[in-house]
Design a protein around this motif. Structure first.
Motif, PDB file in Angstrom:
ATOM      1  N   PHE A 823      43.886   2.758  24.067  1.00 44.51           N
ATOM      2  CA  PHE A 823      43.983   4.041  23.585  1.00 44.51           C
ATOM      3  C   PHE A 823      44.963   3.921  22.538  1.00 44.51           C
ATOM      4  O   PHE A 823      46.208   3.616  22.660  1.00 44.51           O
ATOM      5  CB  PHE A 823      44.374   5.170  24.656  1.00 44.51           C
ATOM      6  N   LEU A 824      44.641   4.478  21.268  1.00 41.94           N
ATOM      7  CA  LEU A 824      45.514   4.112  20.123  1.00 41.94           C
ATOM      8  C   LEU A 824      45.416   5.422  19.583  1.00 41.94           C
ATOM      9  O   LEU A 824      44.425   6.256  18.972  1.00 41.94           O
ATOM     10  CB  LEU A 824      44.785   3.129  18.965  1.00 41.94           C
ATOM     11  N   ASP A 825      46.695   5.964  19.607  1.00 46.98           N
ATOM     12  CA  ASP A 825      46.860   7.461  19.063  1.00 46.98           C
ATOM     13  C   ASP A 825      47.347   7.292  17.706  1.00 46.98           C
ATOM     14  O   ASP A 825      48.571   7.334  17.221  1.00 46.98           O
ATOM     15  CB  ASP A 825      47.809   8.126  19.923  1.00 46.98           C
ATOM     16  N   ASP A 826      46.427   7.735  16.689  1.00 48.58           N
ATOM     17  CA  ASP A 826      46.925   7.797  15.335  1.00 48.58           C
ATOM     18  C   ASP A 826      47.709   6.498  14.653  1.00 48.58           C
ATOM     19  O   ASP A 826      48.781   6.584  14.259  1.00 48.58           O
ATOM     20  CB  ASP A 826      47.406   9.154  14.710  1.00 48.58           C
ATOM     21  N   PRO A 827      47.333   5.369  14.711  1.00 54.62           N
ATOM     22  CA  PRO A 827      48.089   4.151  14.570  1.00 54.62           C
ATOM     23  C   PRO A 827      48.307   3.934  13.038  1.00 54.62           C
ATOM     24  O   PRO A 827      49.209   3.164  12.717  1.00 54.62           O
ATOM     25  CB  PRO A 827      47.204   3.002  15.263  1.00 54.62           C
ATOM     26  N   PHE A 828      47.590   4.463  12.262  1.00 60.72           N
ATOM     27  CA  PHE A 828      47.573   4.420  10.794  1.00 60.72           C
ATOM     28  C   PHE A 828      48.474   5.415  10.063  1.00 60.72           C
ATOM     29  O   PHE A 828      48.715   5.288   8.942  1.00 60.72           O
ATOM     30  CB  PHE A 828      46.191   4.429  10.183  1.00 60.72           C
ATOM     31  N   SER A 829      48.968   6.198  10.660  1.00 63.14           N
ATOM     32  CA  SER A 829      49.713   7.410  10.068  1.00 63.14           C
ATOM     33  C   SER A 829      51.039   6.940   9.358  1.00 63.14           C
ATOM     34  O   SER A 829      51.401   7.299   8.270  1.00 63.14           O
ATOM     35  CB  SER A 829      50.462   8.514  11.183  1.00 63.14           C
ATOM     36  N   ALA A 830      51.859   5.836   9.877  1.00 63.56           N
ATOM     37  CA  ALA A 830      53.037   5.565   9.108  1.00 63.56           C
ATOM     38  C   ALA A 830      52.643   3.999   8.427  1.00 63.56           C
ATOM     39  O   ALA A 830      53.560   3.488   7.957  1.00 63.56           O
ATOM     40  CB  ALA A 830      53.993   5.102  10.105  1.00 63.56           C
ATOM     41  N   SER A 836      46.525  -0.592   7.217  1.00 66.61           N
ATOM     42  CA  SER A 836      45.499   0.129   7.801  1.00 66.61           C
ATOM     43  C   SER A 836      44.334  -0.618   7.773  1.00 66.61           C
ATOM     44  O   SER A 836      43.870  -1.094   8.820  1.00 66.61           O
ATOM     45  CB  SER A 836      45.421   1.451   7.120  1.00 66.61           C
ATOM     46  N   ASP A 837      43.792  -1.330   6.529  1.00 68.73           N
ATOM     47  CA  ASP A 837      42.751  -2.263   6.513  1.00 68.73           C
ATOM     48  C   ASP A 837      42.829  -3.407   7.454  1.00 68.73           C
ATOM     49  O   ASP A 837      41.758  -3.672   7.985  1.00 68.73           O
ATOM     50  CB  ASP A 837      42.514  -2.271   4.901  1.00 68.73           C
ATOM     51  N   HIS A 838      44.037  -4.047   7.165  1.00 68.99           N
ATOM     52  CA  HIS A 838      43.908  -5.304   7.872  1.00 68.99           C
ATOM     53  C   HIS A 838      43.903  -4.913   9.582  1.00 68.99           C
ATOM     54  O   HIS A 838      43.274  -5.819  10.266  1.00 68.99           O
ATOM     55  CB  HIS A 838      45.318  -5.927   7.570  1.00 68.99           C
ATOM     56  N   LEU A 839      44.509  -3.908   9.763  1.00 68.84           N
ATOM     57  CA  LEU A 839      45.041  -3.607  11.192  1.00 68.84           C
ATOM     58  C   LEU A 839      43.252  -3.121  11.922  1.00 68.84           C
ATOM     59  O   LEU A 839      42.942  -3.824  12.987  1.00 68.84           O
ATOM     60  CB  LEU A 839      45.762  -2.543  11.510  1.00 68.84           C
ATOM     61  N   MET A 840      42.633  -2.492  10.872  1.00 67.07           N
ATOM     62  CA  MET A 840      41.334  -2.023  11.394  1.00 67.07           C
ATOM     63  C   MET A 840      40.425  -3.333  11.572  1.00 67.07           C
ATOM     64  O   MET A 840      39.665  -3.158  12.554  1.00 67.07           O
ATOM     65  CB  MET A 840      40.903  -0.907  10.500  1.00 67.07           C
ATOM     66  N   GLN A 841      40.321  -4.021  10.630  1.00 70.13           N
ATOM     67  CA  GLN A 841      39.462  -5.092  10.689  1.00 70.13           C
ATOM     68  C   GLN A 841      39.755  -6.154  11.494  1.00 70.13           C
ATOM     69  O   GLN A 841      39.009  -6.637  12.282  1.00 70.13           O
ATOM     70  CB  GLN A 841      39.507  -5.863   9.213  1.00 70.13           C
ATOM     71  N   GLU A 842      40.957  -6.726  11.685  1.00 68.43           N
ATOM     72  CA  GLU A 842      41.378  -7.757  12.185  1.00 68.43           C
ATOM     73  C   GLU A 842      42.023  -7.563  13.643  1.00 68.43           C
ATOM     74  O   GLU A 842      41.443  -8.231  14.526  1.00 68.43           O
ATOM     75  CB  GLU A 842      42.428  -8.645  11.713  1.00 68.43           C
ATOM     76  N   GLY A 843      42.429  -6.187  13.892  1.00 73.52           N
ATOM     77  CA  GLY A 843      42.955  -5.889  14.938  1.00 73.52           C
ATOM     78  C   GLY A 843      41.881  -5.317  16.004  1.00 73.52           C
ATOM     79  O   GLY A 843      41.490  -5.614  17.182  1.00 73.52           O
TER      80      GLY A 843
END
Length: 1522
Positions: A823-830, A836-843
């Motif tokens: 469960f990831l609650d708004d991990p991109f806010s900060a 954000s792109d790197h985390l979305m793609q790779e993570g």
């Protein structure tokens, strides 16, 4: 007089055996020597051989120790035997003085018996530690022989008709009983251990604790003498002088003292109470539970206390006997002669002053031993109780309902108070508990003895005591109330201070620091008023102690005076005991309420009530390529002609699998209104589900509802069960992560631990996986900046990380865990767009999805919807739409088009307007912070080295000299803060008070020593002087106490005021490089020590020191020969205090340093409760809590044992002083003509007071040394440089409407963060026209605004005329009005207008109180997005012509941000808006853009003009990021 064993009187038949050998008394006594000589002959060679063999080897380790059966009984009987032998020696010596010639047989066998008894116990101890019971046979034979010989003696006495009237008969009978009992103990050892007379001897292992070499607390395992004198502590305390005591040195606790053991005891008795309670709503009695669990220890302690109190009365009685018999001549009659020797009665013996002096010494030694034993048992029980309560509270915290925390019913502050205050109150109450029943016995016994000494006069004293008791109770109650209010004000002050420190940047940039500083000062004023009231009541409490000196009796005045000293103690303690009893009642009430508070529901549903076939157990496979792919973002996020991306082939059945399902769910946070209504959703297994919606629509609540954190009104949450094909896989997988969910909360939560520990979070370390997670979350560059890499401690007590860095560590934690569901609650806010792109793609798309894990993602970033396998759209607490993006495109065209508009807008967000991303800047900030910290630490180290060089004149080691030295500079600093007048008053009043008290006692001595046959007239003339002196003493007592207390209040006032002003006016840079926890400690723990601990310690130190000095002075005046004995006593005292102070300081430091992690663990657990429960790591956190509790308890127990070590030794020294004073007085008082009995009584009475106060001198010195560290820490912050608030222009010269236009001119601007750092902006020149919208990324300080150079302006004026919106939303506890307009200068209409602009008007109107609605601590009762909107409203309220926006829309959804951008464009159309943004959609519309490269301004023009120039850096940036 010649010596001979049987006497050399020729007329006597001393050596005659005519009537039979056994009828000769001298022969019988000689026969009694045989067993003693036998024992010494047998044991001495064995002891010497044993010691000789041990001396060449390492000392026997305690892992071989054990106690033989009857161990304690043997020691008690041996001590009793020694005492009886002392009495026998005394009787023999005194009887010998009545004889015409010396009869050595009267005391020689007794002396040999004393030596033999001492040898027997030494011999036994050595055999026991070596576990070699066969050698006990020698002792067995000795007890038999001694018993037989004493029986013969007793039989012969009985034959001669001697009975209990003769003391020697009684002593012999006692010895027969004791030898018989010791023989029985020996037989019992043979029976149990079977070491002799049996074929198979029993082999016994030492206790389990002693086999563990890590257990160093040996009090429960040592012999009785070592227990009583704390001899086993000697190596630790003496060794501390050479090397500091560390945690390794004190080791672990024995099993019986560990928190888990005591928790189980308390829990069992608590549950037993719960089962007995018929009413389920009625809470079980904590008092009864505590009694059942720890009552036995309290009874043991009370027994010791009673024995000590009863022995305490021996002092006054012995003084009475010594003074009364000082000049009486003994009758030399020899009427009672049998066996040719004199037999005396016990009364005759007790008239001998020398015997009374020895008895007084022995009584004092025993009394202080029992008293210290009582103290130790209560303290050990109190520590055990605290450990059990902490474990009980922690278990409850882990089950607490989340709604309790979110609705403010249970705050973090309340939990911290329970842990830090309430448990300690109960522990301290237990320490003082035996006084509750010991005090009445003391008072009753004291009055009875006074009546025996004084007759009816004693009843007057008893009446005074009875009258004072209710007054004392009233004062104690007032003290308790005052202390409670002081604590409340202190908590409130600390809360306000914490808020100021957390929001310091905002306060400074709004020029509000003085307003909020005044709020703290106002609360501090109330706290100080409460402290002054407390000081007044304390002074009254101490004053009544001196009013007990009114009782007179010329004959037995000093025995009565000593008795009154004893009676003062229970009255003095009454206030303390009552105060702690009241506090304990309140604490138990709070604890009971907490234990009865709502708990989270039964989580059996998490274990799976809806079996589904899932594919789990796949191991993580490392992917070598984790670098970011270069992708055209616009193409990637284009939604036209949308198709489901086929990242992996889905199995036909997998799409039907469900990981979590909610049916007809209605959830609430505790109120009657449901937060989430009619929830029907399903989370597909192994797929990516996204939850989207506006701010405050319940996205986070939905995640928490699925995790079982919300209260369910109706409906069900189903979690699938896990069936694996292989049983082995089932066991291996379930053992590691049974039903756990990897959860990253919206508000990042970190442990006070290293970066690595925060990421692995208790999972086994896998280097490949760890490296992959670090790269996925782009953490490596940040880790490289930390001083110890990923082993650097972070969290409240560690490094200050930025929001983005904290968020990425939390996401890394969720990724690292090998769980099925994430469960990831708004991990991109900060995070910025790159991350954000790197985390979305790779993570998420690669790391998690390739691992076939079920991912639920809450986000505002709609551009990522294209990657979602399943979408849940929410609105106003209910599900608006659920399905794939294609489903929504087909069935809800309006919603899809709305999303498409927002996503097209977000496409423009992707363009970068600055060279440096947010992350790069965060890293620069971190680097700057560490550079500055290292420089600061380097300077501090240099200062310390200089101090060491100054202090290193001593021949001791540098470490020791620095540790053992009292910080006299800090003492002077503290006293000077109190004011020199108060110091002068304190010193002079103290000296005057003690002089008057000595004068009273001397006057009494002179009066009682005067001739009683003189007329009544002379006696009457003494009375007025005595009354005047008593009145002066009472007045001075009050004045002294008040001066000390008010000196403390004055010092506390000045130090806190100076500290607050220094901190509040420090530059922002100071807060970047100083951990928040460190600053808060100055305002909490250190201020508390200065407020409430130093004044009583200082008062107690000065009082006990002056009492000891005056006592020694009086004794020396009465008997000058005492000064000869004082020299070795002073040397012994010096070494005792020297060793103790060093060890005590180390142990106190250990206690403090181990308490902080324990308190932090509780607070971090309460803060991260949802994360811990989601991960199912409750057991691990419980274990950690138990370890921290045991570590802290170990330090506290050792500190307590060290205090007992000191007190036993100083008490014994005091007893030696009393013995020396008594012997010196007896020998120096010669001749019946000079009557000095009054002065002798005076000397002995003062000698008794030394026993009480000697240890307090050392204890208070050690305490003051530790407490002065708080003054030193506060003082170190007082040297902080303040910001330069003064300007060359006067405030009156600045126009009231400045800045009117908003024109900004920048001339050759050079800016750096610190004097030790390089400039970040170099030679900047720019001109910003009024009303322009300018986009930059740097905190520019303009030089000229509307024609005024800002360098000339006072800082407060400059900041108060500008508006700024910071990236991190900051709200203060209070009302909404306070947060928008703390200066209270705006009308309600203006505030409502600002709220309307910020889209908050309707929400605030719905709240009870409207503008006066409550904002909880940190604004926790609002979502993060709502908090940011309040910050926007706050900026709009000021309506400055210049508005600076620093990433103001980071935490709000796109729809709201779109509206706000339009509002800013229209509402501030005529003003200058400087936008510092990472994602600025309107960058191309900006009227002016400043482009920087390496801190230098390279381009400055409108966006269209810069874009028109193909070679401009701006156009290159735009083209690069398209």
């Amino acid at each position: 007089m010649a010596l001979s064993f049987c006497g050399n009187n020729k007329c006597s038949n001393a050596y005659s055996v005519e009537n039979g050998v056994l009828n000769n008394g001298c022969f019988v006594d000689a026969l009694n020597l045989v067993p003693h000589v036998f024992l010494l002959f047998i044991t001495f060679p064995i002891l010497f051989i044993g010691w000789g063999s041990q001396s060449s080897k390492v000392q026997i380790h305690h892992n071989t120790w054990l106690h033989f059966p009857g161990h304690n009984l043997r020691w008690i009987l041996t001590f009793t035997l020694l005492f009886v032998h002392v009495c026998e020696i005394a009787e023999g010596i005194v009887s010998n003085t009545r004889m015409e010639s010396n009869h050595l047989h009267l005391f020689m066998p007794a002396l040999m018996g004393f030596i033999a008894a001492t040898t027997s116990v030494v011999y036994y101890h050595n055999i026991e530690t070596a576990n070699f019971p066969k050698l006990l046979l020698a002792l067995f034979i000795y007890w038999i022989l001694a018993f037989i010989t004493k029986m013969i003696k007793l039989w012969k006495f009985a034959e001669e008709s001697l009975g209990v009237k003769e003391l020697r008969f009684c002593i012999t009978a006692l010895l027969v009983v004791l030898y018989g009992l010791l023989m029985a103990v020996e037989i019992n050892v043979i029976r149990v251990r079977k070491y002799v007379f049996f074929a198979n001897p029993q082999r016994v292992k030492p206790p389990e604790d002693l086999q563990d070499l890590g257990v160093r607390f040996l009090q429960p395992f040592v012999n009785l003498l070592s227990k009583a004198t704390y001899w086993w502590m000697n190596p630790l305390i003496i060794g501390a002088h050479k090397r500091p005591i560390e945690l390794k040195k004190i080791g672990k606790l024995p099993i019986a003292m560990r928190a888990l053991t005591n928790y189980m005891r308390l829990k069992d008795s608590y549950e037993e109470q719960r089962q007995k309670t018929e009413d389920p709503e009625k809470s079980p009695s904590i008092w009864k539970s505590m009694y059942r669990a720890f009552g036995g220890s309290i009874l043991l302690s009370s027994t010791f206390r009673y024995m000590a109190d009863l022995l305490g009365f021996a002092g006054p009685l012995c003084i009475s006997g010594i003074v009364g018999n000082l000049h009486t001549t003994q009758n030399m009659t020899q009427t009672n002669m049998t066996f040719g020797v004199f037999f005396m009665s016990s009364n005759e013996l007790l008239k001998n002053t020398s015997v009374l002096a020895v008895l007084l010494f022995l009584a004092l030694v025993l009394q202080r031993t029992f008293l210290q034993a009582s103290y130790y048992v209560t303290i050990e029980t109190g520590i055990n109780l605290r450990g059990a309560l902490l474990a009980m509270i922690y278990n409850k915290i882990l089950r607490l309902s989340t709604s309790n925390m979110s609705m403010g019913e249970m705050t973090l502050g309340q939990i911290n108070n329970l842990v830090a205050i309430e448990t300690n109150q109960l522990m301290w109450f237990l320490f003082l508990c035996p006084n509750l029943w010991a005090m009445p016995v003391q008072i009753i016994m004291g009055v009875i003895l006074l009546y025996y000494l004084l007759g009816n006069s004693a009843l007057i004293g008893a009446g005074v005591i009875l009258l004072l008791a209710p007054v004392q109770y009233l004062i104690a109650t007032k003290l308790a109330d005052t202390q409670k209010s002081t604590l409340d004000y202190s908590t409130d002050r600390l809360k306000k201070t914490t808020e100021i420190l957390k929001g310091i940047k905002l306060l400074k940039l709004y020029a509000w620091e003085n307003i909020f500083c005044d709020r703290v000062e106002e609360t501090r004023g109330k706290e100080l008023t409460s402290l002054k009231t407390f000081a007044l009541y304390t002074s009254m409490s101490s004053m009544r102690g001196s009013s007990l000196y009114h009782m007179l009796s010329p004959d037995k005045a000093f025995a009565s005076l000593a008795l009154f000293h004893i009676l003062v103690t229970p009255l003095f303690l009454l206030s303390t005991v009552v105060r702690f009893a009241v506090k304990a009642l309140v604490s138990v009430q709070k604890l009971s309420e907490f234990l009865q508070s709502d708990e989270i529901g039964d989580d059996s549903w998490r274990n799976g009530e809806m079996p589904m076939c899932l594919e789990v157990g796949k191991k993580y496979k490392y992917h070598g390529d984790v670098s970011t792919k270069v992708i055209n973002r616009k193409d990637r996020y284009r939604m036209d002609n949308y198709e489901q991306p086929m990242r992996r082939q889905l199995r036909p059945t997998e799409t039907e699998d469900v990981a979590v399902e909610v049916n007809d769910g209605f959830f609430t946070w505790g109120s009657n209104l449901s937060t989430l209504t009619d929830i029907n959703i399903r989370i597909p297994t192994g797929q990516l589900t996204m939850i989207v919606g506006q701010v405050g629509c319940g996205k986070s609540s939905l995640l928490l509802a699925m995790l079982g954190e919300m209260q369910t009104i109706s409906g069900k949450v189903y979690w699938s069960n896990c069936f694996l094909l292989s049983l082995f896989l089932i066991l291996s997988w379930l053992s590691k992560n049974r039903y756990s969910v990897a959860y990253a909360a919206q508000k990042s939560w970190l442990l006070n631990a290293t970066v690595e520990e925060n990421i692995t979070f208790g999972s086994p370390f896998n280097k490949q996986r760890y490296k992959a997670v670090i790269d996925t979350c782009s953490l490596q560059p940040d880790i490289d900046l930390l001083p110890f890499g990923d082993q650097t401690e972070i969290g409240e007590r560690g490094i200050n990380l930025s929001g983005g860095q904290r968020q990425r560590i939390c996401v890394a934690r969720a990724l690292y865990q090998n769980t099925n569901i994430v469960f990831l609650d708004d991990p991109f806010s900060a995070l910025d767009i790159h991350l954000s792109d790197h985390l979305m793609q790779e993570g998420i798309l690669k790391f998690l999805q390739d691992d076939k894990r079920t991912v639920v993602l809450v986000t505002h970033k709609l551009q990522y919807l294209i990657h979602a396998d399943w979408i849940i759209a929410m609105k106003d607490g209910s599900v608006l739409r659920e399905g794939t993006l294609k489903d929504i495109q087909t069935h809800d065209v309006e919603l899809y088009e709305h999303w498409k508009t927002l996503m097209n807008r977000q496409d423009q967000e992707l363009e970068k307007t600055e060279m440096e991303s947010q992350t790069t800047l965060e890293r620069k900030t971190l680097r700057r912070a560490f550079y500055s910290r290292e420089a600061k630490n380097h300077i501090d180290d240099e200062d310390e080295e200089e101090e060491v060089e100054e202090d290193d004149d001593d021949n001791m080691s540098t470490t020791t000299s620095r540790r053992s030295k009292i910080q006299w500079k800090m003492c002077c600093r503290y006293l000077s803060s109190g004011g020199f007048l108060m110091v002068f008053l304190m010193v002079s009043s103290k000296l005057a008070k003690h002089s008057v008290m000595v004068a009273i006692d001397y006057w009494l001595a002179a009066w009682t020593s005067s001739n009683p046959f003189l007329g009544v007239l002379q006696h009457r003339s003494c009375v007025p002087v005595f009354i005047i002196l008593c009145g002066a003493a009472i007045a001075l007592c009050l004045i002294t106490s008040l001066t000390v207390e008010f000196l403390g209040v004055a010092a506390a006032t000045n130090l806190h005021h100076n500290l607050l002003n220094k901190i509040i006016h420090a530059p922002i840079r100071f807060f970047d490089v100083t951990p928040l926890g460190q600053i808060l400690n100055r305002f909490s723990a250190d201020t508390n020590i200065i407020d409430q601990h130093i004044p009583p310690t200082l008062e107690s130190l000065t009082r006990s020191t002056l009492l000891c000095l005056s006592a020694i002075g009086v004794i020396a005046f009465v008997t000058p020969t005492f000064l000869i004995a004082l020299v070795p006593l002073a040397v012994a005292f010096y070494f005792i205090q020297k060793y103790f102070r060093v060890a005590s300081k180390d142990l106190q430091d250990l206690d403090d340093s181990t308490q902080l992690p324990l308190l932090c663990h509780f607070s971090e657990t309460a803060e991260g409760l949802t994360t811990i429960r989601a991960f199912r790591h409750e057991a691990r956190f419980k274990q950690r809590m138990l370890e921290l509790t045991d570590t802290n308890n170990t330090a506290y127990l050792f500190l307590s044992a060290a205090n007992r070590w000191l007190e036993v030794r100083t008490d014994y020294l005091g007893a030696v002083i009393v013995l020396t004073a008594a012997v010196a007085a007896i020998w120096s008082t010669s001749g019946p003509d000079v009557d000095q009995s009054g002065l002798v009584g005076l000397g002995l009475t003062y000698a008794l007071t030394v026993t009480n106060y000697l240890n307090w001198v050392v204890r208070n010195l050690a305490d003051l040394e530790v407490q002065m560290a708080a003054v030193k820490k506060v003082n170190s912050f007082l040297s902080t440089e303040s910001e330069n608030y003064e300007g060359s222009m006067d405030v009156s010269q600045v126009p009231e409407d400045w800045p009117q236009h908003g024109e900004i001119k920048i001339h050759d601007l050079c800016v750096r963060y610190d004097s030790m750092l390089k400039p970040v902006l170099k030679q900047v020149n720019a001109h910003i026209n009024p009303g322009k919208l300018m986009k930059i990324k740097s905190n520019l300080k303009s030089i000229v605004i509307d024609g005024i150079d800002i360098c000339k302006l006072p800082l407060q004026t400059l900041r108060s005329r500008l508006s700024i919106i910071l990236q991190d939303p900051v709200l203060f506890s209070g009302s909404i009005r306070l947060n928008l307009d703390p200066e209270r200068t705006c009308t309600d209409d203006r505030l409502w207008e600002a709220l309307e602009i910020a889209q908050l008007k309707n929400m605030v109107k719905a709240l009870p109180g409207g503008l006066d609605a409550v904002v909880t601590e940190g604004g926790e009762n609002f979502s993060v997005g709502q908090r940011q909107l309040f910050c926007l409203a706050r900026a709009f309220v000021r309506k400055s012509s210049i508005l600076i926006m620093d990433e103001a829309t980071a935490s709000i959804d796109m729809a709201t941000e779109n509206i706000l951008q339009k509002v800013v464009m229209t509402a501030f159309a005529d003003r200058t808006v400087v936008t510092i943004a990472h994602l600025v959609s309107s960058i191309l519309e900006a009227e002016q853009v400043l482009v920087f490269s390496s801190g230098t301004l390279v381009e400055c023009d409108s966006a269209p003009n810069l874009l028109a120039q193909e070679n401009s850096l701006f156009s290159i940036l735009v083209r690069t990021h398209k």
